[in-house]
Write a protein that holds these residues in place. Structure first.
Motif, PDB file in Angstrom:
ATOM      1  N   ALA A  57       9.645  72.156 -27.647  1.00 44.37           N
ATOM      2  CA  ALA A  57       9.432  71.323 -26.454  1.00 44.37           C
ATOM      3  C   ALA A  57       9.391  72.169 -25.188  1.00 44.37           C
ATOM      4  CB  ALA A  57      10.536  70.271 -26.365  1.00 44.37           C
ATOM      5  N   GLN A  58      10.220  73.216 -25.125  1.00 45.82           N
ATOM      6  CA  GLN A  58      10.185  74.085 -23.947  1.00 45.82           C
ATOM      7  C   GLN A  58       8.862  74.825 -23.841  1.00 45.82           C
ATOM      8  OE1 GLN A  58      12.792  73.729 -21.827  1.00 45.82           O
ATOM      9  NE2 GLN A  58      13.405  72.250 -23.402  1.00 45.82           N
ATOM     10  N   LYS A  61       6.156  72.638 -22.404  1.00 45.11           N
ATOM     11  CA  LYS A  61       6.225  72.453 -20.955  1.00 45.11           C
ATOM     12  C   LYS A  61       5.484  73.541 -20.191  1.00 45.11           C
ATOM     13  CE  LYS A  61      10.654  69.987 -20.979  1.00 45.11           C
ATOM     14  NZ  LYS A  61      12.093  70.012 -20.545  1.00 45.11           N
ATOM     15  N   ILE A  62       5.350  74.735 -20.782  1.00 44.14           N
ATOM     16  CA  ILE A  62       4.663  75.833 -20.094  1.00 44.14           C
ATOM     17  C   ILE A  62       3.206  75.953 -20.526  1.00 44.14           C
ATOM     18  CG2 ILE A  62       6.800  77.098 -19.755  1.00 44.14           C
ATOM     19  CD1 ILE A  62       6.085  78.886 -22.078  1.00 44.14           C
ATOM     20  N   ARG A  66       1.180  72.596 -29.408  1.00 38.29           N
ATOM     21  CA  ARG A  66       2.250  72.366 -30.377  1.00 38.29           C
ATOM     22  C   ARG A  66       2.104  73.226 -31.626  1.00 38.29           C
ATOM     23  NH1 ARG A  66       6.410  69.119 -31.964  1.00 38.29           N
ATOM     24  NH2 ARG A  66       6.537  68.118 -29.931  1.00 38.29           N
TER      25      ARG A  66
END
Length: 366
Positions: A57-58, A61-62, A66
């Motif tokens: 998930a981190q 964010k960038i 997936r």
């Protein structure tokens, strides 16, 4: 009595969402209990995917997609596991073999020491009692018992093929769970009743708590194991790596694990140094490590965890450990927290009546 049970059932199970939650929990529990062995790779993969979802998930964010994030996280995780396995397991295995080899000598020394104390203080332990204990010890270490241990070892060796299959299946399952998380969740919702708001409420309450607990427990194992190993090595204690690992994993069983691992540490220290200042220093240092763990490290790591009374924690360890073995012991606190969350979220008669009183006026207006 029948009327009392009927009224209790209507009060507690008249909400369809409560019934849905019961069926979900009951279905999961029955599947794990009766098919846990068959589903072991799937369960392990689900647990690992749940833990590895946070770094994925981190990365999302960038801006990393997936599939790439899941691949990178899985490669790093496998690399760390290989380093730990190849670097730590051989040393622990050698020390375990050395401990087994030295066990007869240690037992002889212990018996001589015990005989000395019996001769000096016969009023506490009689020679007959010592002979009885020695006979029981020899019975435990007879040839048939050793043959049984050998059969168990052969049985574990025969299961190495299964472990190799798991070593291939589990990483693949983890990768697909991480990569196709949204599709899998969307597809699984078709098999769950639509009245699942209560189940969703319980899951939202438990999601972060379970993650915090497992993450904190892994950190605690690493810190306590490493500190214990360094302390044992500085004291030049035999089997330092083996005893350090045992001390680290003892935190898996709250309150009970520390007590169980203290016995082999005290025995090894006694057979190495006897009643001496070194023995006292080692036990004092070990006690300080346990005190810092319970009074400093645990509050820091589990500040966000559910506050459970020690009685409930020990009861959860006994119950879930008896049901599911090592995994039940490891997840005893999250499962106890789940039970507490279900109890807190369960609709009460007053809430049902409040809901009815809110719905009735709206029906009249319509």
């Amino acid at each position: 009595m029948l009327a009392l049970l009927t009224n209790w059932y209507k009060e507690r199970f008249s909400d369809p969402q409560a019934v849905t939650l019961v069926f979900i929990l009951l279905g999961i529990a029955l599947a794990i209990y009766f098919a846990g062995g068959l589903l072991a790779p799937l369960i392990v993969a689900l647990i690992l995917a749940f833990l590895l979802e946070w770094p994925v998930a981190q990365m999302l964010k960038i801006g990393i997609n997936r599939t790439t994030a899941a691949s990178l996280v899985l490669v790093v995780f496998i690399g760390v596991m290989l380093l730990i396995t190849l670097g730590l397991v051989p040393s622990i295995w050698k020390q375990g073999v050395a401990l087994i080899t030295d066990l007869p000598t240690m037992l002889d020394k212990g018996l001589l020491t015990a005989q000395t104390y019996v001769n000096q203080y016969p009023q506490f332990v009689s020679p007959e009692q010592l002979d009885s204990m020695v006979a029981e010890l020899k019975k435990m270490l007879d040839t048939q018992h050793l043959l049984d241990i050998g059969k168990q070892i052969l049985g574990y060796s025969a299961s190495l093929l299964v472990l190799m299959v798991y070593a291939i299946l589990v990483p693949l399952l983890v990768f697909f769970f991480l990569k196709d998380k949204d599709q899998l969740i969307k597809g699984s919702k078709r098999f769950i009743p639509t009245n699942r708001e209560l189940a969703r409420k319980v899951w939202f309450e438990m999601d972060q708590q379970i993650f915090n607990y497992i993450r904190g427990k892994v950190i605690e194992i690493v810190i306590i194991g490493a500190v214990s190993y360094l302390f044992f090595a500085i004291m030049d204690m035999r089997y330092a790596a083996l005893l350090g690992v045992l001390t680290g994993f003892s935190v898996l069983i709250p309150y009970v694990g520390a007590t169980l691992v203290t016995l082999p540490i005290a025995l090894v220290a006694f057979f190495q140094w006897g009643i001496s200042p070194e023995f006292g220093y080692l036990m004092l240092g070990y006690g300080i490590i346990q005190a810092l763990d319970g009074n400093l490290l645990v509050p820091l790591l589990f500040s966000d965890a559910v506050d459970l009374h020690p009685v409930f924690i020990i009861a959860a360890v006994l119950i879930f450990g008896g049901l599911w073995g090592v995994w039940g012991v490891f997840f005893a606190i999250p499962l106890a927290s789940l039970v507490k969350a279900v109890i807190n979220a369960w609709p009460t008669p007053s809430s049902l009546n409040d809901g009815a009183s809110v719905d009735e006026p709206s029906a009249e207006k319509s």
